[in-house]
Design an enzyme around this catalytic site. Structure first.
Site, PDB file in Angstrom:
ATOM      1  N   CYS A  62     129.903 -17.726  -3.069  1.00  0.00           N
ATOM      2  CA  CYS A  62     129.150 -18.796  -3.790  1.00  0.00           C
ATOM      3  C   CYS A  62     128.607 -19.885  -2.891  1.00  0.00           C
ATOM      4  CB  CYS A  62     130.060 -19.205  -4.982  1.00  0.00           C
ATOM      5  SG  CYS A  62     129.117 -19.975  -6.293  1.00  0.00           S
ATOM      6  N   HIS A 111     131.880 -14.172  -7.807  1.00  0.00           N
ATOM      7  CA  HIS A 111     133.439 -14.491  -7.569  1.00  0.00           C
ATOM      8  C   HIS A 111     134.201 -13.459  -8.054  1.00  0.00           C
ATOM      9  CE1 HIS A 111     133.168 -18.752  -6.679  1.00  0.00           C
ATOM     10  NE2 HIS A 111     132.303 -18.960  -7.558  1.00  0.00           N
TER      11      HIS A 111
END
Length: 503
Positions: free
Chosen positions: A347, A453
């Site tokens: 991310c 994630h």
């Protein structure tokens, strides 16, 4: 998901309060969720307001995805319940020491983010109360977690997470303290003494957590405390170094390895605004794997070629990237990658690995990236929040090749949108799209960046990355939850846990 209430009797509420942050509220709440679920009851967790950059994407209102704190996500799993936004209606995500992004019922609220702290509470309380009432209507037991201490007298008038919730639900409360810090009995007595009399009446038991030593040596303090307050000490829970549950703020220690000889060190860059670190907990539960914080080039210099560097998520990507450079970690990471060492960016970490961060809307900040992937990230006002299922394509030979063709599921929470750097592509430097629009790899194959994630919470990904090296999970998540419930049964006084949910 809707907030429609049913005709079933309202759930009993058990609430876990703490004398301080870090006393063990999240741990105890999770354990209670599994304990009551194992009795065959329908159970849900609840925390009115959480402050954390560890968030999960869950079922929201009217089909939209939303964010809640990771602690409530895991508590829902422990309760065998589907995680949803009512379980944590207000989430504060710190972006600076004096500023937090406000997420209400799973969605970012610019209006609430701009409001003063005390002015916010009355505005959000009706929705918090409605979420709790709806959960009570749908369940047999709701296990509520407080925040910080209920005796913060400067905040009591604007409280929306501790005793106001307890009064609203007429919850039976446990007050837990960290005895390993010292001063536990003073903490318990002082907290109780600062509460108004009607709120003291809601405290049904004191819990001593993280105890090391002979419990018989505590006498006569628990008896003396009960004489002063009328509240019994109902449990003394031993220190548990490796209970297997992610810590409240995703922080792990590396004093020990789950099992066996260390075969791989996974070094996680620990910048100031790290986020979603709880997703790495499964690695801590792996045989032979050691997780290590990295805050200086000296830490990186000790890594072997087989070891990995992880550049994790961040709530303030540009600021954390500037911090990383100030420490000299940019050169250290580049050196590890230059030797062929594995680097993974997740991310915000993916965004840092690229060539540039571009912020035309003032969302996060501009800055040059680490230059390990030929990518550019542009920050946009709209926030991507969703569950994602995808499959890795064919990856280049190297440490990530085992992921080729592997299906993965996880979640996305990001403002930035990332794409190939066009000028670099024109010169032949093209990133390999490991998953189109979601993950990219360098030409050498040792640097991988992805928006997803939860890679290490995906069993297929873990199997692909670690099975051939002889590493294996020590415990499944369900086994962790059952272990927590067993600890409660072993260390609470007989009948206490049942009495909390019966008239």
């Amino acid at each position: 998901m809707t907030t429609t209430v049913s005709a079933r009797p309202l759930a009993r509420c058990v609430m876990v309060l703490g004398t301080t942050s870090g006393a063990g509220k999240s741990w105890l709440t999770t354990a209670l969720c599994r304990y009551y679920s194992n009795l065959g009851l329908k159970v849900a967790p609840f925390k009115a307001q959480n402050m954390s950059n560890n968030a999960r994407v869950v079922e929201g209102i009217d089909g939209a995805w939303g964010e809640i704190g990771s602690a409530q996500y895991f508590q829902a799993l422990a309760a065998n319940a589907r995680p949803e936004v009512r379980m944590n209606p207000l989430l504060l995500k710190p972006e600076a020491d004096t500023h937090s992004q406000v997420v209400l019922m799973g969605q970012v609220s610019a209006e609430l983010t701009a409001m003063p702290w005390r002015g916010r509470s009355e505005k959000v309380w009706p929705q918090i109360a409605a979420a709790l009432d709806a959960l009570r209507a749908d369940n047999d037991v709701v296990v509520i977690e407080g925040a910080g201490s209920p005796a913060e007298i400067n905040l009591h008038a604007s409280d929306i997470v501790n005793m106001r919730v307890a009064r609203h639900a007429q919850a039976r409360c446990l007050l837990v303290t960290d005895i390993d810090r010292g001063g536990a009995f003073a903490h318990l007595y002082g907290t109780w003494a600062l509460l108004p009399e009607d709120e003291r009446a809601l405290i049904h038991g004191f819990v001593l957590n993280k105890f090391r030593g002979d419990a018989a040596l505590l006498a006569p303090a628990p008896q003396m405390l009960q004489q002063l307050t009328g509240v019994p000490t109902v449990a003394t829970i031993p220190m548990q170094w490796q209970h297997g549950l992610p810590e409240e703020d995703g922080v792990f220690d590396d004093r020990s390895v789950a099992a066996g000889v260390v075969t791989k060190t996974i070094a996680v860059i620990a910048y100031p605004r790290i986020s979603n670190l709880d997703e790495f907990q499964p690695l801590k539960n792996m045989q032979g794997v050691r997780l290590q914080w990295v805050r200086s080039p000296a830490d990186v210099a000790l890594l072997q070629l087989r070891d990995w560097i992880v550049v994790p998520g961040s709530k303030a990507t540009a600021a954390d990237l500037a911090w990383l450079r100030a420490q000299g970690l940019d050169s250290a990471i580049a050196a590890h990658a230059g030797r062929g060492g594995a680097v993974l960016g997740v991310c915000g970490g993916l965004q840092m690995l690229g060539e540039a961060l571009i912020d035309p809307e003032g969302i996060d900040g501009n800055g040059p990236g680490l230059g390990l992937l030929p990518l550019v990230t542009v920050f946009e006002p709209a926030k991507t929040v969703r569950h994602t299922e995808a499959r890795f394509g064919q990856l280049a030979d190297g440490p990530w090749a085992a992921l080729s063709g592997v299906p993965v599921a996880g979640y996305e929470i990001h403002h930035g949108q990332t794409a190939q750097h066009t000028a670099m592509a024109a010169k032949g430097d093209v990133a390999r799209a490991a998953i189109p629009g979601l993950a990219w790899q360098n030409r050498a194959g040792n640097v991988l960046g992805l928006y997803l994630h939860g890679l290490f919470e995906d069993s297929a990904a873990l199997q692909a990355l670690f099975a051939t090296s002889g590493n294996a999970p020590v415990r499944t998540l369900d086994a962790v939850f059952d272990g927590l419930a067993d600890a409660l049964q072993a260390h609470f006084a007989p009948g206490v846990l049942q009495s909390l949910i019966h008239s």
